[in-house]
Structure formats: structure tokens, C-alpha cells
Design a protein around this motif. Structure first.
Motif, short mmCIF file in Angstrom:
data_model
loop_
_atom_site.label_atom_id
_atom_site.label_comp_id
_atom_site.label_asym_id
_atom_site.label_seq_id
_atom_site.Cartn_x
_atom_site.Cartn_y
_atom_site.Cartn_z
N PRO A 224 38.65 48.26 35.15
CA PRO A 224 39.00 49.20 35.13
C PRO A 224 40.47 49.14 34.97
CG PRO A 224 39.78 47.54 37.09
CD PRO A 224 38.57 46.98 36.10
N ARG A 225 39.77 51.13 33.99
CA ARG A 225 41.24 51.09 33.60
C ARG A 225 42.32 52.52 33.66
NH1 ARG A 225 41.41 49.02 28.24
NH2 ARG A 225 43.54 49.79 27.66
N ILE A 226 43.18 53.37 34.03
CA ILE A 226 43.72 54.50 34.38
C ILE A 226 43.74 55.41 32.89
CG2 ILE A 226 45.66 55.42 34.97
CD1 ILE A 226 45.85 53.10 36.81
N GLN A 238 44.69 56.77 27.71
CA GLN A 238 44.85 55.79 28.82
C GLN A 238 45.85 55.23 28.53
OE1 GLN A 238 41.43 52.96 27.60
NE2 GLN A 238 40.31 54.06 28.48
N LEU A 239 46.10 54.36 29.90
CA LEU A 239 47.56 53.64 29.84
C LEU A 239 47.06 52.27 29.41
CD1 LEU A 239 48.47 55.48 31.98
CD2 LEU A 239 49.23 53.66 33.75
N ALA A 240 47.93 51.56 28.55
CA ALA A 240 48.13 50.42 27.78
C ALA A 240 48.37 49.38 29.03
CB ALA A 240 48.88 50.23 26.76
N THR A 241 47.00 48.18 29.16
CA THR A 241 47.53 47.48 29.97
C THR A 241 47.01 46.13 29.03
OG1 THR A 241 44.81 47.08 30.36
CG2 THR A 241 46.57 48.66 31.83
N ALA A 242 46.85 44.70 28.90
CA ALA A 242 47.28 43.48 28.57
C ALA A 242 45.80 43.85 28.71
CB ALA A 242 47.92 42.06 28.63
N GLU A 245 43.47 42.74 32.52
CA GLU A 245 44.24 42.89 33.56
C GLU A 245 43.40 44.47 33.87
OE1 GLU A 245 48.91 42.17 32.21
OE2 GLU A 245 48.30 44.61 31.92
N MET A 246 43.52 43.96 35.08
CA MET A 246 42.97 45.83 36.15
C MET A 246 43.82 46.92 36.25
SD MET A 246 39.17 43.39 37.36
CE MET A 246 40.77 42.52 38.48
N ALA A 247 44.15 48.14 36.25
CA ALA A 247 45.45 48.44 36.81
C ALA A 247 43.91 49.84 37.56
CB ALA A 247 45.46 49.95 35.26
N PHE A 248 44.64 50.49 38.54
CA PHE A 248 43.63 51.25 39.47
C PHE A 248 44.92 51.92 40.78
CE2 PHE A 248 43.15 47.07 41.37
CZ PHE A 248 44.21 47.30 42.33
N TYR A 261 50.80 53.00 39.97
CA TYR A 261 49.32 52.36 40.03
C TYR A 261 49.94 51.38 40.49
CZ TYR A 261 50.58 50.58 35.67
OH TYR A 261 51.09 49.53 34.30
N SER A 262 48.50 50.11 40.94
CA SER A 262 48.52 48.87 41.08
C SER A 262 47.70 48.40 40.03
CB SER A 262 47.16 48.74 42.42
OG SER A 262 47.63 49.00 43.24
N LEU A 263 48.73 47.04 39.91
CA LEU A 263 47.38 46.28 38.05
C LEU A 263 47.44 44.75 39.12
CD1 LEU A 263 47.18 46.38 34.93
CD2 LEU A 263 49.74 45.14 35.21
N ALA A 264 45.94 44.37 38.02
CA ALA A 264 45.62 42.84 39.02
C ALA A 264 45.40 41.99 37.75
CB ALA A 264 44.69 43.15 39.41
N ASN A 265 46.64 41.61 37.67
CA ASN A 265 46.31 40.14 37.14
C ASN A 265 46.53 38.97 37.50
OD1 ASN A 265 47.29 39.00 33.96
ND2 ASN A 265 49.02 39.75 33.98
N GLY A 266 45.95 37.75 36.72
CA GLY A 266 45.43 36.42 37.19
C GLY A 266 45.76 36.22 38.75
N GLY A 267 44.93 37.17 39.28
CA GLY A 267 44.51 37.30 40.51
C GLY A 267 45.72 37.14 41.99
N ASN A 268 46.62 38.74 41.80
CA ASN A 268 47.24 39.16 42.08
C ASN A 268 47.70 40.53 42.02
OD1 ASN A 268 49.84 38.85 43.86
ND2 ASN A 268 51.31 38.70 42.04
N THR A 269 47.57 41.09 42.81
CA THR A 269 47.84 42.72 42.34
C THR A 269 49.32 43.59 42.92
OG1 THR A 269 44.91 42.86 42.50
CG2 THR A 269 46.21 44.68 42.80
N ASP A 270 49.89 43.23 42.20
CA ASP A 270 51.54 43.54 42.12
C ASP A 270 50.98 45.40 42.82
OD1 ASP A 270 52.64 42.75 43.54
OD2 ASP A 270 52.14 41.20 41.47
N ILE A 271 52.21 46.34 42.75
CA ILE A 271 52.25 48.04 41.62
C ILE A 271 53.72 48.17 41.10
CG2 ILE A 271 53.58 49.95 42.98
CD1 ILE A 271 52.51 49.28 46.38
N TYR A 272 53.03 48.78 40.02
CA TYR A 272 53.92 48.88 38.76
C TYR A 272 54.11 50.51 38.33
CZ TYR A 272 52.66 44.64 36.91
OH TYR A 272 52.96 42.60 36.83
N ARG A 273 55.16 51.06 37.36
CA ARG A 273 55.55 52.42 37.63
C ARG A 273 55.60 52.38 35.75
NH1 ARG A 273 60.41 53.16 38.99
NH2 ARG A 273 61.29 52.16 37.54
#
Length: 434
Positions: A224-226, A238-242, A245-248, A261-273
């Protein structure tokens, strides 16, 4: 697009005196107000059909709110043959009309001129003064929506929402192999235009504050990419992600310059700007739980989001730059997809409890929770521009289940399907068009 072609000239001269013609929207048992809308007068031969079409759409907009009831034309005693003729108020009172809308239409080539007046029948006076709109013939629907918005606002005291658009996911094919693409439509399901093809799964489109761009999540890369899509020219960023990483679950900031948005990385999901200009990322939450579905308050100072940090999926509010979050949902069941009202007073949400899904609203402190709907699967609420109506997705049960969009008044009244061909989900209601 019509937005580029149309130039509107508003001549709105509203009076300052109080009128009896009004609807008290604080009363959940409000009775529909009877209105009469004679066919708008065609002031030349070329305007005959569009004049009839505009007056009918004005009626459909107003009665579709559940707040107005049309007096049928065959009950009329008076006939309106000229936009300037005096109003025979006793004749309209005799058929129990409380409001009266008259109009006139002129067509010269591709130019369309629409005039209208609104009358308080029982007070025997005009409610405000006349309004004139100038545009193009192919934009007659927008002209009708603007007439209805003006009448709605003068009677209810609230802003209108008819001249607005909704971006959504158009669906086709069987439930186990759905083809999805982004589309945009008028608020009432008309004028559907497709923004993407069905080559990749797309989810959760979100309008920008001024309606010129759409955020959405795409799986075209396998993750998933934004993406940010320009509605006018379908250009895309497109928003850049490593890698990995999954952005949604994206939404615009109130000025449209940033995305939360939310970003999932390494099994953890947090909110980013992310700042769309500089590309700078800021992490707003840092917890082992899943934080997702962020939505900013109208003043941009707070974010409501969903999290399972308490052990179940619940709603929380935190400062817009991150910090301590407070829980606001405490009822039975799980809460998700929170969306802040444009008015700032309510949060809409999806609730799952006892095998049913609901669309509901609550105060921003968690009080006065009200469930507006109930079905096998209701989810994804979005607010009308004036904060009066909520649109959402509904999925029916079983292998042959279908998706559709519905709307409901925040009082829980006037639940109805959005008339559109094919399956549809994930609506996002845009602002009033300029």
C-alpha cells in the motif's frame, strides 16, 4: 470540466428582518415544510427544456433532505406566468404552501442565466431578494444545485451542500474478485467520472479541503502506497516510503499542504505527517499498538484516531503535533474510522458490536453517543460540507453481496441509498464548489 467553464455571478441581497419561514433543525421530529415550486419560466424558446429541468432538480434537492415536502403542481390555484408578476399569497396559502420558489431561465447560445426568488407565503413577503446566476448550458445541474443551496440556507440558517462532489471507489465484478477504480460524482450520484482504471486495487480516497486533489491508497506496487491525484488533469504524486513500509489511511491537513496517515514498519503502525512540498516526515505517535485512521479537527489543532492500545479498537484524541492522547469511546464494542465534523462539535465513527456494524456520532469528549444506522456491514462515514448529513458504505451479506453508498441525517432520519449504477464504497465528500 464544468468548474473551469463556468463563471458564476451572484447578486444576493439578503434582508435583515426576521421571517416566519424557518425549520428548527434542533428538533429531531421536525415536520417537512410544504413548498411550492412552479416550473421556472423560459424567457426564450431555447430555454424551455432546461428551465423545466432546473426547477425539477431544485425540488429533488430540497425534498431529498427530508426537511421539505412538495405541493404538487396539480394542486396550484395560481399559475406563475412571469418572473415579475405579483404573488397571489391567498392562493398559495389555500394549498397550504409555506414556501414558494419562482424562477426564470434564459439561454443565449451556450450562456445560461437563471434567476430565482423565495417567498414566505404566510408572512406574505419575499425572503431576501432575488439572486441571479450566469453560467453555461452544460452546467445547468450546478445552477439548480446553487438555487437549492440558497433556498435551503435561507430557510434553515445553515450552509447548503447540494453543489458538492463525492470521490469514491467504483466497484464491479463478483465479491471474491472485485475490480476497483476511483471515481467522482455529484453529491446525488449524477455525472460520474472515472479517475483511475481497475489495474490496481485502490482504497480510501480523500478530497483536499478545496476539492482540487484526492489522496488515495494504491496497491500497484504490491504494497500500500499513498498517491496524490490532481482532479483536473489526473496528474499524480506519490508519497515516498522506504522499502517494506506500508502507508495508508491518508487525509489532508486543513491547508492542503500536508498529509497525515498511518505507516506500518517492522510490525508497528503509527501516525505520521508529511509536508507535500518538502517531503519532510514527522512521526506523531510512538507506541507498540496500532494507530490508524487519523482525522484533523476543523481548526487543525487536534487529531482523532483509532488505536488498540487499551486492548480493543477505540477512539482517541491528541494534539496535532503529537503528545498525550485521551480516549473518548467507552461504549460496548469496537470503534474505528473516526471523522471530525466540519462544525467541530461531533466525531462520526464506525462501531462494531454484537455482530452488527453501525454509523454513529458522539461529542468530542465522548458524550452523547448516537447510533444512526445498523446493518451487516456499515463503515467509512464522511461529512457533508455543512456537517448535517453523513454518507457511508454499506455491504450486503453473502457470496453475492453488493456494495452501495447511503446517506443519513445526523438526527438518524432520512436514511437512503445514493442512486448510482454498480457497486460503490469509501465515499469522501468534498467542499462546496466555487
Amino acid at each position: 470540466m464544468f468548474k473551469k467553464l463556468m463563471t458564476l455571478l451572484f447578486v444576493v441581497l439578503l434582508g435583515t428582518q426576521a421571517y416566519a419561514l424557518e425549520i428548527d433543525l434542533r428538533n429531531p421530529q421536525v415536520e417537512p415544510l410544504p413548498i411550492a415550486v412552479p416550473a421556472f419560466q423560459a424567457e426564450n424558446a431555447a430555454a424551455q427544456q432546461v428551465a423545466a429541468d432546473i426547477s425539477r432538480l431544485v425540488v429533488q434537492d430540497l425534498t431529498g433532505t427530508g426537511l421539505f415536502r412538495e405541493i404538487p403542481p396539480n394542486a396550484f390555484i395560481s399559475q406563475v406566468s412571469s418572473f415579475t408578476q405579483p404573488i397571489a399569497y391567498p392562493d398559495w396559502r389555500a394549498v397550504n404552501a409555506q414556501g414558494l420558489i419562482t424562477g426564470a431561465v434564459t439561454v443565449n447560445g451556450n450562456q445560461l442565466v437563471v434567476k430565482f426568488r423565495l417567498y414566505d407565503v404566510f408572512a406574505g413577503t419575499e425572503l431576501g431578494q432575488g439572486q441571479q446566476l450566469v453560467g453555461t448550458v452544460d452546467g445547468w445541474r450546478r445552477m439548480a444545485h446553487k438555487v437549492a443551496d440558497a433556498a435551503y440556507s435561507r430557510i434553515t440558517g445553515e450552509g447548503g451542500y447540494f453543489d458538492s462532489r463525492v470521490v469514491f471507489v467504483s466497484e464491479s465484478g463478483p465479491k471474491d474478485n472485485r475490480q476497483k477504480r476511483l471515481a467522482v460524482m455529484d453529491y446525488d450520484g449524477a455525472n460520474v467520472q472515472f479517475l483511475t482504471d481497475s489495474s490496481a486495487i485502490v482504497l480510501a480516497p480523500r478530497f483536499s479541503p478545496n476539492g482540487d486533489r484526492v489522496l488515495y491508497t494504491s496497491f500497484e506496487s504490491g504494497f500500500p502506497r499513498i498517491n496524490v491525484l490532481n482532479v483536473a488533469n489526473v496528474g499524480r504524486q506519490q508519497l515516498a516510503t522506504a522499502p517494506g513500509e506500508m502507508a495508508f489511511s491518508p487525509r489532508f491537513s486543513r491547508d492542503g499542504r500536508q498529509v497525515i496517515y498511518s505507516l506500518a514498519n517492522g510490525g508497528n503502525t503509527d501516525i505520521y505527517r508529511t509536508d507535500l512540498g518538502s517531503g519532510q516526515h514527522v512521526r506523531l505517535t510512538s507506541a507498540p499498538s496500532i494507530e490508524t485512521a487519523p482525522s484533523l479537527s476543523p481548526d487543525g489543532s487536534q487529531i482523532v484516531f483509532e488505536s488498540d492500545r487499551s486492548g480493543t479498537q477505540q477512539l482517541y484524541i491528541m494534539p496535532a503535533n503529537g503528545g498525550e492522547a485521551r480516549r473518548i469511546s467507552f461504549g460496548e464494542g469496537r470503534y474505528g474510522t473516526p471523522v471530525w465534523s466540519p462544525r467541530g462539535d461531533l466525531v462520526a465513527f464506525t462501531k462494531q458490536n454484537a455482530g452488527r456494524f453501525h454509523i454513529g456520532v458522539m461529542r468530542t469528549d465522548g458524550s452523547e453517543e448516537r447510533l444512526l444506522t445498523s446493518s451487516f456491514l456499515d463503515e467509512g462515514p464522511t461529512w457533508s460540507p455543512n456537517g448535517r448529513v453523513i454518507m457511508f458504505s454499506r455491504e450486503t451479506q453473502g457470496a453475492g453481496g453488493t456494495s452501495a453508498m447511503y446517506s443519513v441525517d445526523i438526527s438518524g432520519r432520512n436514511l437512503k441509498a445514493v442512486p448510482i449504477q454498480g457497486g460503490a464504497s469509501d465515499p469522501s465528500w468534498g467542499p462546496l464548489q466555487p
